[in-house]
Write an enzyme that holds these catalytic residues in place. Structure first.
Site, PDB file in Angstrom:
ATOM      1  N   LYS A  98       1.743   2.158  -5.107  1.00  0.00           N
ATOM      2  CA  LYS A  98       2.262   1.603  -6.371  1.00  0.00           C
ATOM      3  C   LYS A  98       1.326   1.912  -7.537  1.00  0.00           C
ATOM      4  CE  LYS A  98       2.346  -2.433  -4.323  1.00  0.00           C
ATOM      5  NZ  LYS A  98       2.142  -2.053  -2.917  1.00  0.00           N
ATOM      6  N   GLN A 107       2.130  -6.055  -3.211  1.00  0.00           N
ATOM      7  CA  GLN A 107       2.573  -6.149  -1.811  1.00  0.00           C
ATOM      8  C   GLN A 107       3.858  -5.322  -1.625  1.00  0.00           C
ATOM      9  OE1 GLN A 107       1.581  -9.512  -3.352  1.00  0.00           O
ATOM     10  NE2 GLN A 107      -0.356  -8.599  -2.817  1.00  0.00           N
ATOM     11  N   GLY A 130      -4.464  -4.347  -3.746  1.00  0.00           N
ATOM     12  CA  GLY A 130      -5.456  -3.320  -4.062  1.00  0.00           C
ATOM     13  C   GLY A 130      -4.675  -2.092  -4.460  1.00  0.00           C
ATOM     14  N   HIS A 131      -4.608  -1.808  -5.736  1.00  0.00           N
ATOM     15  CA  HIS A 131      -3.791  -0.690  -6.237  1.00  0.00           C
ATOM     16  C   HIS A 131      -4.722   0.445  -6.676  1.00  0.00           C
ATOM     17  CE1 HIS A 131      -0.112  -3.468  -7.151  1.00  0.00           C
ATOM     18  NE2 HIS A 131      -0.525  -3.523  -5.897  1.00  0.00           N
ATOM     19  N   ASP A 137       0.812  -1.234   0.000  1.00  0.00           N
ATOM     20  CA  ASP A 137       0.000   0.000   0.000  1.00  0.00           C
ATOM     21  C   ASP A 137       0.837   1.272   0.000  1.00  0.00           C
ATOM     22  OD1 ASP A 137      -2.163  -1.739   0.124  1.00  0.00           O
ATOM     23  OD2 ASP A 137      -2.210  -1.687   2.309  1.00  0.00           O
TER      24      ASP A 137
HETATM   25  P1  GDP Z   1      -0.748   0.304  -3.503  1.00  0.00           P
HETATM   26  O1  GDP Z   1      -1.312  -0.980  -3.030  1.00  0.00           O
HETATM   27  O2  GDP Z   1       0.719   0.415  -3.269  1.00  0.00           O
HETATM   28  O3  GDP Z   1      -1.123   0.641  -4.913  1.00  0.00           O
HETATM   29  O4  GDP Z   1      -1.413   1.433  -2.577  1.00  0.00           O
HETATM   30  P2  GDP Z   1      -2.973   1.538  -2.182  1.00  0.00           P
HETATM   31  O5  GDP Z   1      -3.715   2.028  -3.347  1.00  0.00           O
HETATM   32  O6  GDP Z   1      -3.425   0.294  -1.524  1.00  0.00           O
HETATM   33  O7  GDP Z   1      -2.900   2.604  -1.025  1.00  0.00           O
HETATM   34  C1  GDP Z   1      -2.377   3.872  -1.221  1.00  0.00           C
HETATM   35  C2  GDP Z   1      -3.471   4.889  -0.882  1.00  0.00           C
HETATM   36  O8  GDP Z   1      -2.913   6.176  -0.776  1.00  0.00           O
HETATM   37  C3  GDP Z   1      -4.539   4.995  -1.937  1.00  0.00           C
HETATM   38  O9  GDP Z   1      -5.754   5.353  -1.327  1.00  0.00           O
HETATM   39  C4  GDP Z   1      -4.029   6.136  -2.824  1.00  0.00           C
HETATM   40  O10 GDP Z   1      -5.087   6.807  -3.490  1.00  0.00           O
HETATM   41  C5  GDP Z   1      -3.407   7.030  -1.801  1.00  0.00           C
HETATM   42  N1  GDP Z   1      -2.220   7.797  -2.229  1.00  0.00           N
HETATM   43  C6  GDP Z   1      -1.224   7.434  -3.087  1.00  0.00           C
HETATM   44  N2  GDP Z   1      -0.251   8.379  -3.100  1.00  0.00           N
HETATM   45  C7  GDP Z   1      -0.642   9.340  -2.239  1.00  0.00           C
HETATM   46  C8  GDP Z   1      -0.032  10.550  -1.778  1.00  0.00           C
HETATM   47  O11 GDP Z   1       1.053  10.936  -2.171  1.00  0.00           O
HETATM   48  N3  GDP Z   1      -0.741  11.274  -0.846  1.00  0.00           N
HETATM   49  C9  GDP Z   1      -1.955  10.885  -0.375  1.00  0.00           C
HETATM   50  N4  GDP Z   1      -2.555  11.645   0.533  1.00  0.00           N
HETATM   51  N5  GDP Z   1      -2.533   9.737  -0.781  1.00  0.00           N
HETATM   52  C10 GDP Z   1      -1.887   8.978  -1.685  1.00  0.00           C
HETATM   53  P1  IMO Z   2      -0.829  -4.220  -2.199  1.00  0.00           P
HETATM   54  O1  IMO Z   2      -0.336  -4.776  -3.528  1.00  0.00           O
HETATM   55  C1  IMO Z   2      -0.993  -4.663   2.107  1.00  0.00           C
HETATM   56  C2  IMO Z   2      -0.956  -8.720   3.708  1.00  0.00           C
HETATM   57  C3  IMO Z   2      -2.216  -9.198   4.400  1.00  0.00           C
HETATM   58  C4  IMO Z   2      -1.611 -10.164   5.395  1.00  0.00           C
HETATM   59  C5  IMO Z   2      -0.482 -10.807   4.593  1.00  0.00           C
HETATM   60  C6  IMO Z   2      -0.849 -12.116   3.936  1.00  0.00           C
HETATM   61  O2  IMO Z   2      -2.109  -3.508  -2.272  1.00  0.00           O
HETATM   62  O3  IMO Z   2       0.266  -3.441  -1.545  1.00  0.00           O
HETATM   63  P2  IMO Z   2      -2.401 -12.846   1.909  1.00  0.00           P
HETATM   64  O4  IMO Z   2      -3.796 -12.461   1.526  1.00  0.00           O
HETATM   65  O5  IMO Z   2      -1.381 -12.503   0.885  1.00  0.00           O
HETATM   66  O6  IMO Z   2      -2.298 -14.261   2.357  1.00  0.00           O
HETATM   67  O7  IMO Z   2      -2.063 -11.960   3.206  1.00  0.00           O
HETATM   68  O8  IMO Z   2      -0.140  -9.868   3.604  1.00  0.00           O
HETATM   69  N1  IMO Z   2      -1.168  -8.220   2.324  1.00  0.00           N
HETATM   70  C7  IMO Z   2      -1.138  -6.926   1.994  1.00  0.00           C
HETATM   71  N2  IMO Z   2      -0.999  -5.829   2.755  1.00  0.00           N
HETATM   72  N3  IMO Z   2      -1.077  -4.539   0.771  1.00  0.00           N
HETATM   73  C8  IMO Z   2      -1.175  -5.622  -0.011  1.00  0.00           C
HETATM   74  O9  IMO Z   2      -1.118  -5.558  -1.368  1.00  0.00           O
HETATM   75  C9  IMO Z   2      -1.259  -6.892   0.601  1.00  0.00           C
HETATM   76  N4  IMO Z   2      -1.395  -8.153   0.144  1.00  0.00           N
HETATM   77  C10 IMO Z   2      -1.322  -8.948   1.205  1.00  0.00           C
HETATM   78  O10 IMO Z   2      -2.877  -8.135   5.037  1.00  0.00           O
HETATM   79  O11 IMO Z   2      -1.045  -9.466   6.455  1.00  0.00           O
HETATM   80 MG    MG Z   3      -2.853  -1.683  -1.802  1.00  0.00          MG
END
Ligand code: GDP
Ligand code: IMO
Ligand code: MG
Length: 423
Positions: free
Chosen positions: A20, A225, A44-45, A17
């Site tokens: 990415k 991840q 979840g991207h 998270d």
């Molecule tokens: P990922 O899994 O690495 O793609 O990240 P996620 O989408 O799960 O979580 C990142 C969260 O932060 C999402 O809700 C994005 O919309 C948000 N986000 C990404 N970059 C920024 C930033 O620079 N500032 C803020 N405030 N939010 C951001």
């Molecule tokens: P993105 O790509 C954050 C965490 C789960 C749990 C562990 C194992 O959005 O960054 P799993 O379902 O893979 O067996 O879970 O890894 N986890 C993540 N945490 N972002 C993710 O993906 C994750 N994918 C798995 O919360 O702790």
């Molecule tokens: Mg994510």
């Protein structure tokens, strides 16, 4: 024929998270091809443009640029049910998707994989991993156990037989867990999902990708991840079931290590973790709550609140070493705008020892040793130029760069595409 063309990789450096999805979307105009190489819908991207937020689980984050080719690589595990939901959502907004290819060698998450994930977690009680319950662990277990179903199998006349055999094996395992479940709803969705997968070109992606490399096409590998969730190098057993490190891109796309180019390592200006497992700099106080609220730190896949804490240099140095990061990307610095003081852990105190090494056993008493920085107390979310960045944030950035020895070349200051400072 281009002998020197390289594949760039973008990886999460923390526990996932890091942003990415957003940054891959920003970088895609510089690339012809974007490919996922591991993980599945546990990811979840999120990315945002024109005031709309999109969340992708299996589909690469380049998909919103129609001129880019997007590939789901062999190292990914696909749940046809979730895949169809993603496709339906995007197609409802933007029409038919024409720029997505799927590796025949990607493994399929079946309904019983998801149920086994739940059964395994329930049986672990307090020591549960905190899995996203998407069936990731059981599917990779069947892959390495040589029982898995692959996307290319869908085309085989004996697919149904293979599926039933696997399902029967899973039923026996579920009996052992004494786990109650109902598969009926899942299976209808599964069949529809398999049909949806077949609408796309199922390819020998390792050949296609290597052809693209030869043709001189620019390719970006999108990690899921983060390194601290890597099956080998993360905080085992509280990890996911794939290699999230840079080397995973070679395995999960079929490219030679000598073909790797830039390695973008992405990290938040603080840390978060969702699910169980050690987190040395976790905050249990108001500061942690403020980060969670301001940063909207709730899981993009499960909605769970993310645990929040200060930046951890011990962990960052470890993952930069493992991945050979060439460019750092810092996200969510804007979330710290209102803090008077910001901390970075430079070392861990374990018993009487002070170390800057990430230890084998992270599930022990680790006391972070902090360095404190003055906050910038400025709204940075609309900044476009690095020159305009407040001096206190520049100092924070310089410190990290000097400690890690890698430049921070992108600073993200908000979720939207536009809220990105390129240096
Ligand atoms: P990922 O899994 O690495 O793609 O990240 P996620 O989408 O799960 O979580 C990142 C969260 O932060 C999402 O809700 C994005 O919309 C948000 N986000 C990404 N970059 C920024 C930033 O620079 N500032 C803020 N405030 N939010 C951001
Ligand atoms: P993105 O790509 C954050 C965490 C789960 C749990 C562990 C194992 O959005 O960054 P799993 O379902 O893979 O067996 O879970 O890894 N986890 C993540 N945490 N972002 C993710 O993906 C994750 N994918 C798995 O919360 O702790
Ligand atoms: Mg994510």
């Amino acid at each position: 024929m281009n002998k020197d063309n390289k594949v760039d990789v973008l990886l999460g450096l923390q526990w996932g998270d890091e942003g990415k999805g957003k940054v891959v979307d920003v970088l895609t105009p510089n690339y012809d091809v974007v490919s996922r190489f591991q993980g599945g819908p546990n990811a979840g991207h999120s990315l945002e443009f024109n005031n709309v937020k999109h969340v992708l689980h299996t589909i690469p984050s380049g998909i919103f640029h129609p001129e880019s080719i997007n590939i789901i690589g062999n190292g990914v595990v696909i749940d046809p049910i979730i895949f169809k939901q993603e496709i339906d959502q995007i197609e409802a907004l933007f029409g038919e998707i024409k720029n997505l290819y799927i590796s025949k060698k990607a493994h399929i998450i079946t309904p019983t994989h998801r149920i086994l994930d739940a059964a395994s977690e329930q049986s672990k009680g307090k020591t549960k991993i905190g899995s996203t319950l998407k069936g990731i662990g059981p599917t990779y277990m069947d892959k390495t156990g040589r029982n898995g179903l692959r996307v290319g199998d869908i085309l085989s006349p004996i697919f149904e037989e293979k599926y039933q055999n696997l399902k029967n094996k899973h039923y026996k395992m579920l009996e052992m867990y004494d786990f109650k479940f109902d598969i009926a709803d899942f299976e209808t969705g599964f069949k529809e999902g398999l049909e949806c997968v077949q609408k796309f070109q199922l390819i020998d992606s390792e050949y296609e990708i290597n052809e693209y490399i030869k043709e001189g096409k620019k390719i970006l590998a999108e990690g899921a991840q983060g390194t601290l969730l890597d099956i080998d190098f993360g905080s085992y057993p509280y990890v996911t079931s794939s290699n999230t490190v840079c080397a995973g891109a070679c395995i999960g796309m079929g490219i030679a290590p000598s073909r790797l180019g830039r390695v973008y390592g992405i990290f938040k200006a603080y840390c978060t973790r969702v699910g169980s497992g050690p987190f040395p700099t976790e905050l249990f106080d108001e500061d942690g709550d403020t980060i969670r609220k301001t940063g909207h730190e709730f899981g993009a896949t499960t909605g769970r609140p993310r645990r929040c804490g200060w930046m951890d240099l011990v962990a960052l140095k470890y993952v930069v070493m493992l991945n050979g990061v060439t460019d750092l990307i810092m996200t969510k610095a804007d979330v710290l705008d209102a803090f008077d003081q910001i901390k970075i852990a430079t070392h861990y105190k374990i018993g009487e020892e002070i170390t800057d090494r990430f230890p084998f056993e992270t599930d022990q008493e680790i006391e972070p040793v902090y360095k404190t920085f003055k906050g910038w107390n400025t709204d940075i979310s609309q900044l476009k130029q690095y020159d305009d960045v407040p001096e206190n944030l520049k100092e924070y950035i310089r410190f990290i760069e000097a400690e890690v020895g890698v430049p921070i070349s992108i600073v993200s200051v908000g979720p939207d595409r536009e809220q990105t400072i390129l240096r």
